[in-house]
Design a protein around this motif. Sequence first.
Motif, short mmCIF file in Angstrom:
data_model
loop_
_atom_site.label_atom_id
_atom_site.label_comp_id
_atom_site.label_asym_id
_atom_site.label_seq_id
_atom_site.Cartn_x
_atom_site.Cartn_y
_atom_site.Cartn_z
N TYR A 62 -19.54 17.02 -12.91
CA TYR A 62 -18.95 15.95 -12.49
C TYR A 62 -18.61 15.99 -11.02
CZ TYR A 62 -18.07 14.73 -17.11
OH TYR A 62 -18.28 14.44 -18.58
N TYR B 44 -13.67 11.89 -10.88
CA TYR B 44 -15.14 12.48 -10.80
C TYR B 44 -15.86 11.63 -11.52
CZ TYR B 44 -13.04 16.93 -9.44
OH TYR B 44 -12.25 17.99 -8.78
N ARG C 99 -19.76 11.68 -13.71
CA ARG C 99 -20.82 12.53 -14.15
C ARG C 99 -22.05 12.04 -13.57
NH1 ARG C 99 -21.68 11.91 -20.42
NH2 ARG C 99 -22.47 10.04 -19.71
#
Length: 241
Positions: free
Chosen positions: A25, A115, A117
């Motif tokens: 992330y 965050y 991915r």
Amino acid sequence: MNRFFIILITFVCCTAINAQTVSYYKLTKKVHNGKISVSVSGGQFITFLQDICYESDKRGVGVGHGKLKLNKGYSNGTYKLYMGSSYWGTDAIFKFKYDLSVLNVILENGDTYVYRRLPAPASVTTCSLIRKKENNGGNSGSFLPSYPNNGYGGGYNTNNSGSSSPSQGRNTTPFRKQPTKHTCSLCNGQRRIVKDTYPSLYGQSDYQVKCNECGGYFMRSTGHTHITCPQCHGKGYFTTN
């Protein structure tokens, strides 16, 4: 018969491999006092194993921050909420988009780290944020946070005005702003949240029980209970300067 065992062994091996997944992330922005900053960098590897997740290296080996458990009572078809220990402390809240593509790390003061991915850079093998053990005497088991790149993973400066102290040469008392109160986003000001413990019944019968706190009916196997909100610590709000 031999063919059956080969298929069985293959199935077990595949299940064991698929039971644990590791995702990277990348930090994309930080929200502080309602202001968004994209001057950030860094990222964390998160390993998922059944109903828990933890910060790890790219192979799935934990970096020593502990683990977080899925809170099914506060998860739905939009997001999944994990609570537990992480780099940010023992009461961390990881709020994932339901497909785990986006992670919001929510702090007690309301700050949020966002965050996304993404594929991990080839040179990155572990988390950019790892707590360091304190070695200089005293409690050798305590930890100190490591802040690379000026603060949090990429030079985010919470002092937007460029000065945190009174102007030099002035003999005046600095003006102090009154703290602003914000409703806790996790408990919505209720001070307590639902937690399902899923206890073992040891062969005893399962049946519905009534919760004395919220008045709802839940199966005994759910272990439905209410706990003090770990984000606001039971205050129902947090304040910012």
